[in-house]
Design an enzyme around this catalytic site. Sequence first.
Site, PDB file in Angstrom:
ATOM      1  N   GLY A 206      49.596  40.156  39.374  1.00 45.12           N
ATOM      2  CA  GLY A 206      49.713  40.591  37.977  1.00 45.12           C
ATOM      3  C   GLY A 206      48.518  41.417  37.554  1.00 45.12           C
ATOM      4  O   GLY A 206      47.753  41.891  38.402  1.00 45.12           O
ATOM      5  N   ASN A 207      48.360  41.628  36.278  1.00 40.58           N
ATOM      6  CA  ASN A 207      47.196  42.366  35.776  1.00 40.58           C
ATOM      7  C   ASN A 207      46.764  41.787  34.436  1.00 40.58           C
ATOM      8  O   ASN A 207      47.411  40.884  33.907  1.00 40.58           O
ATOM      9  CB  ASN A 207      47.518  43.865  35.681  1.00 40.58           C
ATOM     10  CG  ASN A 207      48.669  44.119  34.733  1.00 40.58           C
ATOM     11  OD1 ASN A 207      48.582  43.875  33.546  1.00 40.58           O
ATOM     12  ND2 ASN A 207      49.791  44.596  35.291  1.00 40.58           N
TER      13      ASN A 207
END
Length: 404
Positions: A206-207
């Site tokens: 993810g980020n």
Amino acid sequence: MNIVVGITGGIAAYKAVNVIRGLVLAGHDVHVVATEAALRFVGRPTLEAISRNTVNTDLYEAVAEVRHVAIGQAADLIVIAPATANTIAKLATGLADDLLGNTVLASRAPLVIAPAMHTEMWQNPATVANIALLRSRGVHLVGPVSGQLTGTDSGVGRMAEPDDIVAHALAVASGASTRIRDLEGRRVLVTAGGTREPLDPVRFIGNRSSGRQGVALAEAARDRGAAVTLIAAHVEVPLPTEIDVIRVETTEQLLQATSAEAARSDLTIMAAAVADYRPVEVAEGKIKKIHAGERLTLELVQNPDILATISALPRDGRLIVGFAAETASDREALLELGRAKVARKGCDYLVVNEVGWTTGFATEGNAVTVLDASGAIVFEASGSKTSVADDILGVFAAALSGAQ
Ligand code: C5P
């Protein structure tokens, strides 16, 4: 209300007559302060007849009444239409070398300006910086819109229509600036948050995107009257009410949802932070240390570029806006990356912002530069993500109305 209409020396001054007319017919007491240059474009008798008051121009008239400050002090609202690049520069500096400059400086009333100039002047870095400064001081802008200019050229820089200026100005004066409904009747699609690409049933790539900027854009578009759809990937803030929300996890899901929605949206804003790569294989069960051993190699494959995909489709007046969060070393490098990206993606506008370990993502504030399809700077905004959202939507709403 006592309203001062400032008129400056641009050809759009002839349309200021309709601004005055609209305000007078709405029941307001209108006092015109015209610059000398403005009176070369439109006659004093016209302005006096329509405003039903004496037109003031000269700093040295009625000195006994201390008119250079009295007009501004008495005003409940000041509207400058048209506002030339020269006047905008003077306002940004606080110059008071004519009656209009004095009136503005001597007033605590809200100030609404309707810029009008050729595209090159509007996009000149000096004007861009002056506008950003004025906005940061709470000056309200109406337009400019995109459309036919004075010569044979057309582009952004055309003064907003007089009726729109009147409506915006009165909304500002009633303290309802957020109720400027320039997206009424429009469909707006916003993507927000960070995508998550699963590795196994419990893990993902993810980020750090919080989705704040995208959610703020969806709210601001709703408040400006649009029918809004928000495609939300992983978002850490509460989702807004009175908008349609589609939840997604992966880039593939975001692509499916965006492709379907963008085709029926007047304005698509891709604020989501999309994973560029996803694992080639998603493990059926949890990846275990005892099976993977000392080192684990993940093979990733590139995701489709949603923004480039939807920008490549025919769009018939619809606008597509991308975001570019970059970790550049300085502003010029940031803009260079932005220019290359807008060309590569083929979108109409790119909102560029700097991100780093402590800036951009998951923070309350933001500072952005908006580039058009040619890579020219058309707008800058900074402040809370809410105010940035509202400010940049003004640019896209104007572009949509000019494209009609
Ligand atoms: O290439 P980059 O990720 O920097 O581009 C950012 C812009 O492109 C954002 O508007 C983002 O939503 C969009 N994007 C996309 N599909 C991808 C990657 C980014 O639509 N696979």
